[in-house]
Write a protein that holds these residues in place. Structure first.
Motif, PDB file in Angstrom:
ATOM      1  N   LEU A  72       5.534  -5.104   6.702  1.00 14.96           N
ATOM      2  CA  LEU A  72       4.110  -4.783   6.623  1.00 14.96           C
ATOM      3  C   LEU A  72       3.696  -4.605   5.166  1.00 14.96           C
ATOM      4  CD1 LEU A  72       1.348  -3.905   7.770  1.00 14.96           C
ATOM      5  CD2 LEU A  72       2.276  -1.585   7.975  1.00 14.96           C
ATOM      6  N   PHE A 392      -2.632  -0.021  11.877  1.00 14.81           N
ATOM      7  CA  PHE A 392      -1.595  -0.990  12.249  1.00 14.81           C
ATOM      8  C   PHE A 392      -0.514  -0.304  13.066  1.00 14.81           C
ATOM      9  CE2 PHE A 392       2.309  -3.307  11.691  1.00 14.81           C
ATOM     10  CZ  PHE A 392       1.948  -4.650  11.665  1.00 14.81           C
ATOM     11  N   PRO A 404       7.563  -2.154  12.250  1.00 10.23           N
ATOM     12  CA  PRO A 404       7.926  -2.796  10.981  1.00 10.23           C
ATOM     13  C   PRO A 404       9.262  -2.272  10.470  1.00 10.23           C
ATOM     14  CG  PRO A 404       6.241  -1.134  10.608  1.00 10.23           C
ATOM     15  CD  PRO A 404       6.425  -1.233  12.092  1.00 10.23           C
TER      16      PRO A 404
END
Length: 653
Positions: A72, A392, A404
Motif C-alpha cells: 500500500l 483503505f 497489506p
C-alpha cells in the motif's frame, strides 16, 4: 516474468513534459501485456491497441494460487506541491518488474476528467514513471465512468418520476399501470419489482388475492421529498450545478424540487464498483442503496424502485478491471475511482484480487521457493495515510478480506517544509526560496507530520517504509534528516527514490527495501498481527468516529452537532450502526481546519452531519463542507489541450 519484454527508456535531461515522454514511447499491444501477465487470450477484451478489460473468470481459474505480496502506497498530509504517490506507485512497479525481475502490477484509480481539465491534471504518474498512453489513460479509458454516470442518473430519473406518478394517481391507477392485468387474469409484474414484493412479505400470496391495503403498500413508496439524498452526476467540474431547481416545466404540474449535481466519481455507484467482489455482489449492493426515506421514516432503496437489475446491466462491463502498461511495459490495472473526499479513494477490490492471483504462487511451493517466485501488487490510497490509508484499511480491507504486507509513506523535502512552517505555496506561482534551498531546521520541524503518519500506520500492525521522492533541489543532509526522523518515529527504513527522473532504475533501492520488508528481513523486524482501530459490531457510530478522530487525527474530543446527533439516532434505529465510517474532511491538515499544518493537537473535532452509503457499505461523517462537484479556476488545464494534425492530443499533464 520469464517472458517479459522490457520497454527501454530514452532518458533525457531536463525531463520533458509528461505527454511528450508518453508519446515518445511505443507501447506493447495490450494482448502482449496480458499474455506476459498470465492473462489468457480468452480473458482479455481489447479496447483498441493499448488497453483492455480482464474477465472476472481469471479469478476463478487462479483461485488456488497463494496471493502475491500486497503493498500500500500512501503519503504525508498533502500540500499544493504534491508528494508523488502515483508516480511512486508506477515507479515501484517499473523497478520490480523491469529491473528486479519480479512479477509486478501497479493498481491505480481511473482518473476523473474533472481534475484532468481543471487545475490538478491527470493521474498517470509523471516523468519517467507513467501509465501509457497517458492521453488514453486520462480521457475515458474504456468508458467506465460514463457507465457509472448513466446508472446513477437512471436511478435519479426513476426516483423523481415515481414521486410524480404517485402524486397524480390513485393506488388503483398505480396498480393498473405498474402491473397490468393479462388476459388470463394474472398480473404482469416487472422482474425488478419482485424483491420489493418479497420485502413486504407478499411473495407467498397470489397478487389476485392481495387486499387493497397490501396493494397500496406495494405501489406507493410515499417518498418524503425533503429526505432525498440522491443527486444527478456528470464527470466535469461545473460549479453552476451545485444547486439547481428541477421540475419547472409546465408538464411537471408544479412538482419542483431543489437539488444539485455531483461529480460522477462521487456517486455511490462508483464506491460500489470499487468495493464489490463479484457481479452478484454488485447487484445486491446496488439494490441496497438508500435514496430517501418515506413519510414514516423508513429507508427507500434502489430495489424499491425496481432499478437494481437495470443498473447492473449498465455496469456489467464496467465491473471488469482495465489493463494498461507503464513506460517500461509492466502491467497496470486501472479500475474504479471513488471520490477521495467522501469515499475510499482507492482502486477496486476486484483489480487487487486478480492482480494478487496473477502475482501469486503454487500452494505446494516451499517458503523459500515462494519467496523467490512471488510477485508484488503496488496499490495506492488517496490523499495521505491518515485519510486514504485509514479508509483503505478500515473499509476496503474489511470488504476484501485482504491485508497489506507493507505500508509505504511518500514524502518530499519540499512538502515537509510546508508542514515545518514554510511560506504559503500557491499553484502557478514561483516557489519561495526556502523550498529550493537547504533549510534543515524547517525540514526537521515538518518531519513531525511524517512521524504522525508513521505512528498511525503502525497502529494496524504493519511495517512502514518511507519513500523519499527526490527533487533536484534536495541535499544529502536533508535526506539524512528525513531518514533519522522517520526511523525514530517507527519506520523500518527511509529510502531515497529518483523514479521521476530515472524511471524504474531510480527506484531499485526502494523496491529492494520493500522486498526485504515484505519478507520480514530487516534487523529486529517481527511479523505482527493485522488489526483494525475499531470493532464494527460492538462499537457505536459515535465511538467509531471518536476512535478515528482521536487515534488518527489527534483530536482531544469530538463535537456532534444537532443534525449529526439526529442522524446517529436515525441510522442506529434503521440498523446501519454496524457499518464502518468514512470521515469527510479537508485533506490539507490532520485536523478539520486546512490552516493547521504539522501535527495539531488538543482541538475539538466537529461532526456536522452523517450520511449513509448503505450499498457501498459505510457511513460518511461530514467534518466540513465538502464540495462534491468542484469548480473550475480562472486558468484551467483544458485551455492548453489541443489536437494536432496527426490526431494526437497535446497539452495534457
Amino acid at each position: 516474468m520469464s517472458d517479459f519484454k522490457r520497454l527501454k527508456l530514452n532518458l533525457t535531461k531536463p525531463v520533458p513534459s509528461d505527454y511528450e515522454i508518453s508519446r515518445n514511447q511505443q507501447p506493447k499491444h495490450i494482448t502482449e501485456v496480458a499474455r506476459e501477465s498470465g492473462v489468457l487470450d480468452s480473458e482479455i477484451e481489447p479496447y483498441g491497441a493499448y488497453k483492455g478489460k480482464v474477465s472476472l473468470d481469471t479469478l476463478e481459474r487462479l483461485q488456488d494460487k497463494v496471493n502475491g505480496k500486497y503493498i500500500l502506497v500512501t503519503g504525508i498530509t498533502p500540500t499544493p506541491l504534491g508528494e508523488g504517490k502515483s508516480t511512486t506507485t508506477v515507479g515501484l512497479a517499473q523497478s520490480l518488474g523491469s529491473h528486479l525481475n519480479r512479477v509486478a502490477f501497479a493498481n491505480v484509480r481511473q482518473p476523473s476528467m474533472g481534475p484532468t481539465f481543471g487545475v490538478k491534471g491527470g493521474a498517470a504518474g509523471g516523468g519517467y514513471s507513467q501509465v501509457i498512453p497517458m492521453d488514453e489513460f486520462n480521457m475515458h479509458i474504456t468508458g467506465d465512468i460514463h457507465a457509472i454516470g448513466m446508472a446513477n442518473n437512471l436511478l435519479a430519473a426513476a426516483l423523481d418520476t415515481r414521486i410524480f406518478h404517485e402524486s397524480t394517481q390513485t393506488d388503483k391507477g398505480l396498480w393498473k399501470r405498474l402491473c397490468p392485468e393479462k388476459k388470463d387474469g394474472t398480473r404482469d409484474i416487472p422482474i425488478g419489482l419482485l424483491p420489493r414484493i418479497a420485502k413486504l412479505g407478499l411473495d407467498k400470496k397470489d397478487p389476485r388475492e392481495w387486499t387493497e391495503e397490501e396493494i397500496g403498500k406495494f405501489v406507493r413508496l410515499d417518498i418524503d421529498p425533503k429526505t432525498i439524498t440522491w443527486k444527478r452526476v456528470l464527470d466535469l467540474n461545473d460549479r453552476m450545478l451545485r444547486g439547481i431547481t428541477i421540475g419547472q416545466a409546465p408538464t411537471e404540474k408544479g412538482l419542483t424540487r431543489e437539488t444539485g449535481f455531483e461529480i460522477t466519481v462521487a456517486s455511490e455507484c462508483m464506491a460500489i464498483l470499487a468495493l464489490c467482489s463479484s457481479l452478484k455482489d454488485m447487484r445486491e449492493r446496488l439494490g441496497r442503496m438508500v435514496v430517501a426515506s418515506n413519510k414514516s421514516g423508513e429507508p427507500v432503496t434502489c430495489e424499491d424502485l425496481g432499478c437494481a437489475g437495470a443498473l447492473t446491466a449498465i455496469l456489467k462491463d464496467a465491473i471488469k478491471p482495465n489493463l494498461m502498461q507503464t513506460l517500461e511495459g509492466t502491467p497496470v490495472f486501472v479500475h474504479a475511482g471513488p471520490f477521495a473526499n467522501i469515499s475510499i479513494g482507492a482502486s477496486s477490490v476486484l483489480a487487487d484480487r486478480i492482480a494478487l492471483k496473477l502475482a501469486g504462487t503454487d500452494p505446494n511451493l516451499s517458503n523459500e521457493e515462494r519467496k523467490s517466485k512471488e510477485g508484488y501488487v503496488i496499490t495506492e490510497a488517496g490523499f495521505d495515510f491518515t485519510m486514504g490509508g485509514e479508509r483503505f484499511l478500515n473499509i476496503k480491507c474489511r470488504s476484501s478480506g485482504l491485508e497489506p504486507d507493507v505500508i509505504v509513506i511518500v514524502a518530499t523535502v519540499r512538502a515537509l517544509k510546508v508542514h515545518g512552517g514554510g511560506s504559503e505555496v500557491k499553484a502557478g506561482q514561483q516557489l519561495p526560496l526556502e523550498y529550493t534551498t537547504e533549510n534543515l531546521e524547517m525540514l526537521r520541524t515538518g518531519c513531525a507530520n511524517l512521524g504522525k503518519h508513521i505512528e498511525n500506520a503502525k497502529q494496524y500492525g504493519r511495517s512502514v517504509i518511507v519513500a523519499i521522492n527526490k527533487m533536484s533541489s534536495d541535499t544529502d543532509k536533508e535526506h539524512d534528516i528525513i531518514r533519522e526522523e522517520a526511523t525514530k518515529a517507527g519506520a523500518i527504513d527511509a529510502i531515497v527514490s529518483n523514479h521521476w527522473e530515472e524511471g524504474g532504475a531510480g527506484a531499485v533501492d526502494l523496491a529492494s527495501g520493500i522486498i526485504r520488508a515484505a519478507n520480514n528481513e530487516y534487523p529486529g523486524q517481527q511479523p505482527e498481527k493485522f488489526s483494525f482501530i475499531y470493532d464494527l459490531e460492538s462499537t457505536s457510530i459515535a465511538d467509531k468516529i471518536n476512535a478515528i478522530a482521536q487515534k488518527m487525527y489527534g483530536a482531544a474530543e469530538v463535537e456532534f452537532l444537532p443534525q449529526a446527533q439526529e442522524k446517529i439516532k436515525e441510522y442506529t434505529a434503521q440498523g446501519f450502526d454496524k457499518l464502518p465510517i468514512c470521515i469527510a474532511k479537508t485533506q490539507y491538515s490532520l485536523s478539520h481546519d486546512a490552516k493547521l499544518k504539522g501535527v495539531p493537537t488538543g482541538f475539538k473535532f466537529p461532526i456536522r452531519d452523517i450520511k449513509a452509503s448503505v450499498g457501498a457499505g459505510y457511513l460518511y461523517a461530514l467534518a466540513s463542507e465538502i464540495q462534491t462537484i468542484p469548480g473550475l479556476a480562472t486558468k484551467c488545464g483544458f485551455m492548453n489541450v489541443e489536437v494536432n494534425d496527426k490526431g494526437e492530443i497535446e497539452g495534457l499533464f
